[in-house]
Design an enzyme around this catalytic site. Structure first.
Site, short mmCIF file in Angstrom:
data_model
loop_
_atom_site.label_atom_id
_atom_site.label_comp_id
_atom_site.label_asym_id
_atom_site.label_seq_id
_atom_site.Cartn_x
_atom_site.Cartn_y
_atom_site.Cartn_z
CB CYS A 1 -0.93 0.00 1.20
SG CYS A 1 -1.77 -1.56 1.42
CG HIS B 1 -2.70 3.79 5.14
ND1 HIS B 1 -2.51 3.74 3.79
CD2 HIS B 1 -2.82 2.49 5.55
CE1 HIS B 1 -2.52 2.47 3.38
NE2 HIS B 1 -2.70 1.71 4.43
CG HIS C 1 -6.62 0.27 0.46
ND1 HIS C 1 -5.60 0.94 -0.20
CD2 HIS C 1 -6.04 -0.33 1.52
CE1 HIS C 1 -4.46 0.74 0.44
NE2 HIS C 1 -4.69 -0.03 1.48
#
Lengths: 82, 411
Positions: B160, B299, B336
């Site tokens: 990520c 995040h 995401h």
């Protein structure tokens, strides 16, 4: 399916790979000249298996000098006859 | 340390252009919906934001993209936009323009198809493009190849944090005068049953909310249950100040600095100390202090553990300023995007600063207790015209943490 019918079918299968129309593919032009590289050639064989049911060995084609659609159609017609 | 941003591009469910993405994010319109991964198994539906449009890349003959995986197609769509906005076009190979691209898993749709062919459909051969189109470096290749950006091509595959780190590496390349123009970004396409169910089993992905599937992912809400998988690509054109000025390019904003740490403790459990250090590095390298930060794009994956750790980290890194700086996670709206998340969220952050409108947390039903004393508004916060600075966090599986410090002028 005879050799001519196989050739017509090969032109159709090759079209999405070369970006040309089926009719633009000449039987005596090499696949390299049509812009088909080694990866494209392997992809072409994959599609031939899908569409025509032939399991084609690329090494065998190279050994026999099969490098145009015309020669490939003739080769496949032989396989079918066999 | 600072480089100019002169071009932006995105392709995601929440927006096929930057304008569309920002309109949706600032309006709190979610692209998340119910997705049935392998419905024949009777498993619960998940939440996700898949790209449903047909992927047609303008200006490139279709046969050249035959069987190219969607992760590369979306990369091209985002990169074309960014280059176009930057007013750049390379008609001949440019060996001085690198591509730095984030991608965690590569073309796994292509890999899935190959598995089905071989193991389920009984085919005795696999399509020859399976390996080259599955490689995580394939998207970077396709961007470099079709855009004529023939400088060093690098793929960063750190989950990520991948595309945030690509941006940081782009900044470094320009700072070291290795390049004047760098194409940075990332892409991800993990909408396959195995990937989705794998994330679910790891306790990271949420089920679809039965009543309001678009609100399934609720970062920092006490009733959060994980993230919604997103899909897409995002791209930025970074440029040296000198180069941008010389050609009269419009400067959209700046990447001021970055933090990059690794906790090396646990492959999936976040570590507060390493996150704090990442943010502190970003502040120090940018020559700013916590008081300068008006916004933190978190995040914020809406996982039970991850959100709490990040809130604690932000509190420690920003100190008293964490009470003033707006903090939000936009993942509830666009999903995401894993390897593309850092780049997409950097774009959201920069554009939010430029517009003077900071996105909120629209699905914050009841705030996570760890957010006490912090500024997590549900709606948009409006900024006065002027220069503004924000941080964007990307904290990845594998313990890799990246923070970007971004600056833009709002009018």
């Amino acid at each position: 399916m005879n050799e001519q019918q196989i050739l017509e079918k090969l032109k159709q299968i090759a079209a999405p790979i070369t970006g040309m129309t089926p009719d633009d593919h000449k039987a005596d032009v090499t696949l390299t000249e049509l812009g088909v590289d080694s990866l494209g050639m392997a992809d072409f064989m994959f599609d031939i298996e899908d569409e025509l049911g032939f399991n084609v060995d690329l090494a065998e084609l190279a050994n026999k000098g099969v490098n145009t659609l015309g020669k490939l159609a003739a080769h496949l017609a032989t396989l079918k006859a066999a | 340390m600072s480089v100019c941003v002169t071009g932006l591009g995105v392709y995601a469910a929440a927006g096929a252009t930057v304008e569309e993405l920002m309109a949706n994010v600032l309006a709190g319109r979610s692209a998340v919906k119910r997705i049935d991964a392998a419905p024949e198994l009777g498993l619960a539906a998940l939440a996700g934001a898949p790209v449903d449009k047909e992927l047609v890349v303008p200006g490139i003959e279709a046969h050249l993209l035959r069987h190219v995986d969607r992760v590369s197609l979306m990369s091209l769509l985002a990169a074309q936009q960014a280059l176009c906005q930057a007013g750049l076009r390379f008609d001949a190979p440019r060996y001085d323009v690198p591509v730095l691209w984030g991608c965690a898993m590569g073309g796994i749709s292509t890999l899935d198809d190959a598995y089905y062919d071989l193991l389920s459909h009984g085919r005795k051969r696999v399509r020859p493009t399976t390996i080259p189109y599955t490689m995580p470096s394939a998207p970077a290749f396709h961007v470099a190849h079709f855009l004529n950006a023939c400088g060093p091509s690098t793929t960063l595959s750190v989950a990520c944090a991948a595309s945030a780190l690509a941006i940081a590496q782009g900044l470094i390349a320009i700072e070291r005068e290795e390049a004047d123009v760098v194409i940075v970004g990332g892409a991800e396409s993990m909408m396959t049953p195995v990937a989705l169910r794998g994330w679910q089993m790891a306790g990271a992905v949420c089920l679809a909310d039965e009543v309001m599937p678009e609100e399934s992912c609720r970062p920092f809400s006490a009733d959060r249950a994980g993230f919604a998988m997103g899909e897409g690509a995002a791209c930025l054109v970074l440029e040296s100040e000198r180069h941008a000025k010389a050609r009269g390019a419009q400067v959209l904003g700046r990447v001021m600095g970055y933090g990059h740490t690794s906790d090396a403790r646990h492959i999936s459990r976040p570590d507060a100390a390493a996150q704090v250090l990442s943010m502190q590095q970003a502040l120090r390298r940018s020559g700013i202090t916590a008081e300068d930060v008006c916004y933190v794009n978190a995040h914020g994956t809406a996982t039970t553990v991850g959100d709490v750790v990040e809130l604690q980290s932000v509190k420690e890194a920003l100190g008293k300023s964490s009470a003033q700086a707006v903090l939000s996670s936009t993942k509830g709206l666009h999903g995401h995007l894993i390897g593309a998340a850092g780049a997409l969220e950097a774009i959201v952050t920069l554009e939010a600063l430029r517009r003077g409108q900071l996105p909120g947390n629209p699905f914050l039903r009841a705030a996570e207790p760890a957010a006490e004393g912090m500024n997590l508004p549900a709606g948009v916060t409006y900024l006065l015209p002027g220069r503004h600075i924000a941080l964007s966090n990307s904290f990845a599986f594998g313990g890799v943490n990246t923070t970007l410090a971004l600056e833009a002028v709002s009018h």
